[in-house]
Design a protein around this motif. Structure first.
Motif, PDB file in Angstrom:
ATOM      1  N   ALA A 215      69.436  10.786 102.249  1.00 50.81           N
ATOM      2  CA  ALA A 215      70.861  10.955 102.492  1.00 50.81           C
ATOM      3  C   ALA A 215      71.574  11.459 101.242  1.00 50.81           C
ATOM      4  N   THR A 216      71.205  10.876 100.083  1.00 50.77           N
ATOM      5  CA  THR A 216      71.845  11.289  98.831  1.00 50.77           C
ATOM      6  C   THR A 216      71.518  12.732  98.491  1.00 50.77           C
ATOM      7  N   PHE A 217      70.235  13.064  98.605  1.00 49.46           N
ATOM      8  CA  PHE A 217      69.809  14.414  98.241  1.00 49.46           C
ATOM      9  C   PHE A 217      70.475  15.456  99.131  1.00 49.46           C
ATOM     10  N   LEU A 218      70.487  15.207 100.449  1.00 49.41           N
ATOM     11  CA  LEU A 218      71.052  16.192 101.371  1.00 49.41           C
ATOM     12  C   LEU A 218      72.576  16.266 101.252  1.00 49.41           C
ATOM     13  N   GLN A 219      73.206  15.188 100.744  1.00 43.09           N
ATOM     14  CA  GLN A 219      74.642  15.265 100.509  1.00 43.09           C
ATOM     15  C   GLN A 219      74.931  16.084  99.257  1.00 43.09           C
ATOM     16  N   LEU A 220      74.027  15.950  98.240  1.00 40.43           N
ATOM     17  CA  LEU A 220      74.181  16.740  97.023  1.00 40.43           C
ATOM     18  C   LEU A 220      73.840  18.212  97.270  1.00 40.43           C
TER      19      LEU A 220
ATOM     20  N   GLU B 100      56.806  16.529 103.393  1.00 37.12           N
ATOM     21  CA  GLU B 100      56.755  17.883 102.842  1.00 37.12           C
ATOM     22  C   GLU B 100      58.101  18.257 102.210  1.00 37.12           C
ATOM     23  N   LEU B 101      59.214  17.928 102.906  1.00 36.88           N
ATOM     24  CA  LEU B 101      60.541  18.240 102.371  1.00 36.88           C
ATOM     25  C   LEU B 101      60.857  17.399 101.140  1.00 36.88           C
ATOM     26  N   ARG B 102      60.397  16.121 101.158  1.00 37.83           N
ATOM     27  CA  ARG B 102      60.665  15.264  99.997  1.00 37.83           C
ATOM     28  C   ARG B 102      59.953  15.773  98.743  1.00 37.83           C
ATOM     29  N   ILE B 103      58.753  16.316  98.933  1.00 35.64           N
ATOM     30  CA  ILE B 103      58.019  16.863  97.780  1.00 35.64           C
ATOM     31  C   ILE B 103      58.843  17.949  97.110  1.00 35.64           C
ATOM     32  N   PHE B 104      59.412  18.858  97.922  1.00 37.32           N
ATOM     33  CA  PHE B 104      60.143  19.975  97.335  1.00 37.32           C
ATOM     34  C   PHE B 104      61.566  19.569  96.929  1.00 37.32           C
TER      35      PHE B 104
ATOM     36  N   ARG C 257      62.921  20.200  93.240  1.00 31.12           N
ATOM     37  CA  ARG C 257      64.280  20.701  92.939  1.00 31.12           C
ATOM     38  C   ARG C 257      64.969  19.846  91.880  1.00 31.12           C
ATOM     39  N   LEU C 258      64.668  18.543  91.860  1.00 33.12           N
ATOM     40  CA  LEU C 258      65.267  17.644  90.875  1.00 33.12           C
ATOM     41  C   LEU C 258      64.564  17.689  89.528  1.00 33.12           C
TER      42      LEU C 258
ATOM     43  N   ILE D 231      62.684  27.459  94.022  1.00 35.65           N
ATOM     44  CA  ILE D 231      63.160  26.199  94.609  1.00 35.65           C
ATOM     45  C   ILE D 231      64.044  25.449  93.621  1.00 35.65           C
ATOM     46  N   MET D 232      63.645  25.428  92.331  1.00 34.08           N
ATOM     47  CA  MET D 232      64.415  24.721  91.314  1.00 34.08           C
ATOM     48  C   MET D 232      65.767  25.389  91.073  1.00 34.08           C
ATOM     49  N   GLY D 233      65.926  26.624  91.536  1.00 33.27           N
ATOM     50  CA  GLY D 233      67.197  27.322  91.375  1.00 33.27           C
ATOM     51  C   GLY D 233      68.136  27.157  92.553  1.00 33.27           C
ATOM     52  N   ILE D 234      67.668  26.443  93.614  1.00 34.21           N
ATOM     53  CA  ILE D 234      68.525  26.251  94.792  1.00 34.21           C
ATOM     54  C   ILE D 234      69.758  25.425  94.404  1.00 34.21           C
ATOM     55  N   GLY D 235      70.932  25.909  94.784  1.00 40.35           N
ATOM     56  CA  GLY D 235      72.165  25.163  94.547  1.00 40.35           C
ATOM     57  C   GLY D 235      72.805  25.417  93.196  1.00 40.35           C
TER      58      GLY D 235
END
Length: 546
Positions: free
Chosen positions: A454-459, A489-493, A497-498, A539-543
């Motif tokens: 929830a935190t990650f997807l809100q950020l 799989e999504l949590r890994i990426f 990203r973090l 991926i690390m550049g997303i956002g």
């Protein structure tokens, strides 16, 4: 307008190709499932074969003339031909004895060719060479000549495959090709063996694709099941020669199904399928298939097949056992960790029971623990501040984290109180039973991951959309539920990203094996729309602000 039309054509082509890929994967998956079903029924299939053979044997007692006995032995030879080579040789010798007594030269030649043929398959090359060398093709009946050249071709094929000396190997190859050409010229147009030999020749010449239309037409004919096995094997070999791995896997699997339904014990399809599956990473199934192949080859006493299988068996077996050893090692480590945790928790309970009478000291210890947790909290806040970037410093992240820590401290205090209360009311045994249960830890982990998601997807509300933009259209992923719960799989990426890129740390965080994390990362890099090497950097550049 032209650009728009070209773009639409491109989208249509991508859609068709994606559909083909998924359809081929589905065909392979369904065919492998069918093959597993046939293997599970192998005892039943072979029992029916054995019963049929016993019926043929039962007719021998009623046979009166040498011709009738010879015919029965010939039928038994054909039934045992690819099923049990030792039995086939026995009945070929029985044919030879009758032929000698009857002084029928054509029958003698037929039986001798049978013996030589099976000698080659059982690896008795010298004995086969001695037998076949005593026969001249000129004196053979016209129907026996193709078999004569087939035996010579098989003999030198086996010698070439088993030879390590390059000079001698070249000589064997020349002789094999010479007899192959003679055999090909003698085979009838509708003979399935002609297609097999033709494919062998065309593969060597690099033009095997010319046979595909012929093979497809042959598939549509009403032909015996073993001919279907041969046709499928030919198709698989041609596909393999052009590097079409999916088609090769599919048709090796089909050939194996037909072989095992015939049934035969001397075949190539199943162990060549095992090699393709091993290359594709399906080690467990590859090990199962190649183990079955070696058992059948030993049952049939097919030394040529045993030699071929033995080239792949050690590699597949070693990989399989390494994988199993790794899994057992992980289980042992996990058991050890749980044991240590249990011991530590039991020790904590004992200490707590001893210190119940010392309320002041217990309160002091509680205060010390709280101070330690506050210190940890301050340390974690420092790490969070280091990880934050200029475009994602949001108050909600800190608030969520503080709430989580506060709630966790409260839960631990309630858990400690519950253990104290259990110890007072139900005794130490009840405390130990409570500690054995993983329910508390599992629940905490699930809630922790939900909070993380929830935190990650809100950020990063557009993270999944931006991630999919980096992937090929048919490899894109979506949330499986509407409540914002991410897949592993999504949590890994999300962790990548973090800034957490170490597979070991990711595996520890998600309670998964390192190999699982590694396989997910490789799978996603292979699905990248552009450069696989820069995929995780993207991926690390997303956002980020551009």
């Amino acid at each position: 307008m032209t650009m728009k039309r070209n773009f639409l054509y491109f989208l249509a082509l991508v859609s068709v190709l994606s559909g083909c890929c998924s359809e081929k994967d589905r065909q392979i998956r369904d065919t492998l499932k069918e093959l597993d079903d046939v293997i599970s029924r192998q005892e039943e299939i072979e029992s029916a074969k054995d019963s049929y053979i016993e019926l043929i044997k039962g007719r021998y007692s009623e046979a009166m003339s040498p011709d009738e006995k010879y015919t029965i032995f010939d039928e038994l030879y054909n039934e045992y031909y690819n099923y049990n080579i030792d039995s086939a040789i026995f009945y070929a010798r029985s044919k030879l004895n009758i032929a000698f007594d009857a002084a029928e030269q054509d029958l003698v030649d037929d039986a001798i060719l049978d013996i030589a043929d099976r000698y080659v398959m059982s690896g008795m090359y010298l004995a086969a060479h001695d037998i076949i060398s005593e026969i001249s093709a000129d004196r053979l009946d016209v129907l026996l000549v193709p078999r004569y050249y087939h035996i010579w071709h098989s003999l030198y094929t086996g010698l070439e495959d088993g030879c390590d000396d390059p000079v001698q190997k070249t000589e064997y190859r020349k002789l094999k090709q010479q007899y192959r050409e003679q055999l090909f010229s003698l085979l009838g147009k509708d003979d399935i063996s002609r297609l097999y030999v033709m494919a062998d020749i065309y593969v060597d010449e690099g033009r095997a694709d010319e046979l595909l239309d012929t093979l497809n037409a042959k598939f549509n004919e009403d032909i015996p099941i073993h001919d279907k096995a041969v046709l499928s094997y030919i198709y698989a070999n041609i596909s393999d020669s052009y590097g079409h791995d999916d088609d090769a896997t599919l048709y090796f699997a089909k050939s194996a199904i037909f072989d095992l339904m015939t049934p035969v014990h001397e075949y190539k399809s199943l162990y060549e399928l095992a090699s393709k599956l091993y290359d594709a990473g399906d080690i467990k199934r590859a090990y199962r298939y190649i183990s079955r192949s070696i058992n059948d080859a030993i049952t049939a006493n097919a030394l040529i097949n045993i030699q071929s299988i033995n080239r792949s068996l050690p590699i597949i077996s070693r990989s399989y056992h390494t994988q199993m050893l790794h899994n057992r090692r992980q289980l042992s480590v996990l058991s050890g960790i749980l044991g240590i945790m249990a011991v530590l928790l039991i020790g904590a309970v004992i200490v707590t029971l001893k210190e119940q009478r010392k309320a002041r000291q217990a309160g002091k210890r509680t205060s010390e623990i709280n101070e330690e947790l506050k210190a940890i909290n301050r340390k974690m806040e420092e790490y969070i501040l280091l990880l934050k970037e200029s475009n994602n410093i949001k108050e909600i992240y800190i608030g969520r984290y503080i709430d989580l820590c506060s709630e966790y401290i409260g839960r631990m205090e309630r858990y400690r109180s519950m253990l104290n209360r259990t110890a007072r009311t139900e005794g130490f045994e009840a405390v130990r039973n409570a500690l054995k249960s993983s329910e508390f830890i599992d629940k905490e982990l699930n809630e922790f991951y939900e909070q993380f998601d929830a935190t990650f997807l809100q950020l990063f509300p557009d993270f999944i959309k931006d991630l999919n933009a980096l992937l090929q259209p048919d490899k894109r992923i979506e949330l499986k539920t509407r409540d914002g719960i991410m897949t592993t799989e999504l949590r890994i990426f999300a962790l990548i990203r973090l800034g957490i890129t170490d597979s070991v740390k990711i595996a520890e965080f998600l309670r998964r094996s390192v190999s699982t994390v590694y396989n997910y990362r490789v799978k996603m890099r292979n699905a990248a729309l552009n450069s696989r090497e820069d995929f995780e950097k993207q991926i690390m550049g997303i956002g980020k602000l551009s």
